[in-house]
Design an enzyme around this catalytic site. Structure first.
Site, short mmCIF file in Angstrom:
data_model
loop_
_atom_site.label_atom_id
_atom_site.label_comp_id
_atom_site.label_asym_id
_atom_site.label_seq_id
_atom_site.Cartn_x
_atom_site.Cartn_y
_atom_site.Cartn_z
N THR A 334 -38.92 105.81 129.34
CA THR A 334 -37.64 105.17 129.05
C THR A 334 -36.56 106.14 129.48
O THR A 334 -36.81 107.32 129.66
CB THR A 334 -37.54 104.86 127.53
OG1 THR A 334 -38.51 103.88 127.19
CG2 THR A 334 -36.18 104.38 127.10
N GLY A 416 -41.06 106.01 123.56
CA GLY A 416 -41.85 105.01 122.85
C GLY A 416 -41.67 105.08 121.35
O GLY A 416 -40.57 105.16 120.83
#
Length: 517
Positions: A334, A416
């Protein structure tokens, strides 16, 4: 329990205050893009939009137009926060019966779901959800920005035309997923040599070894000229649907046409003298709020109390929102970045493809790596987060704005399930613990998003012992890969002075001040 890991090596990042703006992101090149927008007169939202698209180019395995995310915005003149949700959604034509359980073990990716036939919910076009990143940036632009859309995309277009430099870190991240990348010939052609080996930069760092991102450059150029809705209703939409359906996915033109990002009221939680503004709904915002409500604001950052509060909040999340079971190690998967401008406006943005390299599928006509948002759903029926058609994905992301009497900070992380724990600890360190930004980032952290508490080996022995009284503890050394405690990027404002810092162990992440340009 005492650690036996060596502590002779020290890695630090310097925090320098400024009256000007600061952009902190997972890649120094993207941070410089955002800081340049601030230098040219743009505000924090302008800089955030430019930074977001730039990150999609320089770390395309983490986030980009093929993914989704969310942002929290603080408007200094209004003294008000806004939340913009551009999370991914499952296609309307998705059939849960197409994801049969094998009954043999669990997925070996971010979430330990029961295994699905051929990992159809994790890898390949069947794992692709409706992307929301472009709509999110467009919504923020229309509502809050001061600069033109095409101007804010221009730096990302230039970076894509040039191609990001291949170095040891990009080679490491590519190598970690090379077997899965190789399943899609189009993605393999971009990131692998001869469809097998990760592309590795020259030993002499000649600067000539770059990824060919010309496909993404063309798509971003069209997006800049035709506008954001072309991604959902125009030529880009048609290209995406043709590519994804051709590879077995069910994303449709109607899925894209009907997608909208949403401006929402943030979830606001008082904590001592601070107000914490979070994403509501299917994010980690409610879990962080739960943590803060469990943790008494006692004027200090008590590590065992923080661990108990996080364990309770995460247990509640697993019971009511999904993601049950143990945690898997992850390199980040991410992008998070935070922006503060000279006037005190702040933006915290988390954007993602979910897994590293997302679905490991490239939309060959657009040059965009695509998400695997379907993996966010529990493939087992009858659960709080079970897979279904036309359903928002449950995200782990946790962008936040914390306002306190001296100013405040914009915060978030990648990693995550580890995200909320990292954000929670940094918030506590800088509020209850009264730590500076630099002190907080160089303090040891832990993760308790699963059955095991992973503790930084540099914690004092008595802290490890106290944690071990209540939790199963495993000390680990801090490392550049994988991140045991997520990868945060934060900007802070104190009495008109701005600072920024990024994960100390990340070799790419950096906070760039306007004065640094």
């Amino acid at each position: 329990m005492h650690s036996n890991f060596s502590t002779t090596q020290e890695v630090r990042k310097r925090v320098v205050p400024t009256r000007g703006g600061v952009v902190a992101s997972q890649h120094s090149v993207a941070s410089r893009v955002g800081a340049q927008v601030l230098k040219d007169g743009g505000d924090a939202v302008d800089a955030a939009i430019a930074t977001g698209f730039a990150l999609g180019v320089v770390e395309p395995w983490m986030s980009g137009p093929g993914g989704g995310g969310a942002m929290v915005i603080w408007r200094e003149k209004e003294q008000r926060a806004y939340a913009v949700n551009f999370g991914m959604e499952s296609p309307a034509g998705l059939d849960p019966a197409d994801y049969p359980l094998t009954g043999q073990g669990r997925v070996s990716d971010l979430f330990p779901w029961p295994s699905v036939l051929d990992d159809r919910n994790v890898t390949g076009a069947t794992a692709i959800a409706i992307p929301g990143m472009v709509a999110g940036m467009d919504t923020a632009h229309q509502r809050f920005a001061t600069r033109g859309w095409a101007d804010l995309l221009a730096p990302a277009i230039d970076l894509a035309r040039q191609g990001p430099l291949i170095d040891w870190y990009s080679a490491l991240l590519t190598a970690s997923s090379a077997q899965l990348i190789a399943r899609d010939p189009d993605l393999a052609a971009l990131f692998l040599h001869d469809g097998t080996w990760p592309r590795v930069g020259a030993w002499t760092a000649s600067g000539q070894d770059r990824l060919d991102m010309s496909g993404m450059a063309a798509t971003l150029s069209r997006l800049a000229q035709a506008g954001a809705r072309d991604f959902y209703e125009g030529q880009i939409a048609q290209d995406l649907v043709r590519d994804i359906q051709g590879k077995g996915g069910c994303l449709s033109l109607e899925d894209l046409r009907s997608y909208r990002a949403r401006v929402q009221e943030p979830l606001t939680v008082p904590h001592g003298a601070a107000q914490v503004h979070l994403m509501p709904g299917l994010t980690a915002g409610p879990t962080l709020a739960d943590y803060l409500n469990r943790l008494e604001s006692g004027g200090k950052a008590d590590i065992p109390a923080m661990a108990d509060a996080l364990a309770g909040a995460y247990a509640h999340r697993l019971k009511t929102m999904g993601h049950d079971g143990e945690t898997h190690a992850s390199p980040g998967c991410t992008s998070h970045f935070s922006v503060v401008d000279a006037e005190g406006n702040m933006v915290a943005v988390t954007q993602t493809l979910l897994s590293i390299f997302g679905s490991r599928v490239l939309s060959q006509s657009t040059g965009l790596p695509m998400n695997n948002g379907i993996m966010w759903f529990d493939p087992e029926p009858g659960k709080p987060n079970s897979l279904a058609a036309g359903k928002p994905c449950l995200m782990n992301i946790c962008p936040a704005i914390v306002c306190d009497p001296a100013g405040g900070f914009a915060i978030g992380a990648s990693g995550g399930r580890k995200i909320v724990g990292a954000v929670a600890q940094l918030v506590t360190m800088m509020t209850d613990g009264a730590q500076t930004l630099e002190e907080a980032f160089h303090s040891p952290r832990f993760d308790i998003s699963g059955d095991l508490l992973i503790a930084d080996a540099t914690f004092a022995g008595d802290v490890i012992e106290k944690l071990s009284e209540r939790h199963q503890v495993a000390p680990r050394p801090n490392a550049a890969y994988p991140f045991h405690w997520a990868c945060p990027s934060v900007v802070r404002r104190v009495d008109g002075q701005n600072t920024g810092c990024t994960e100390v162990m990340s070799p790419w992440a950096d906070a760039v001040r306007v004065e640094d340009l």
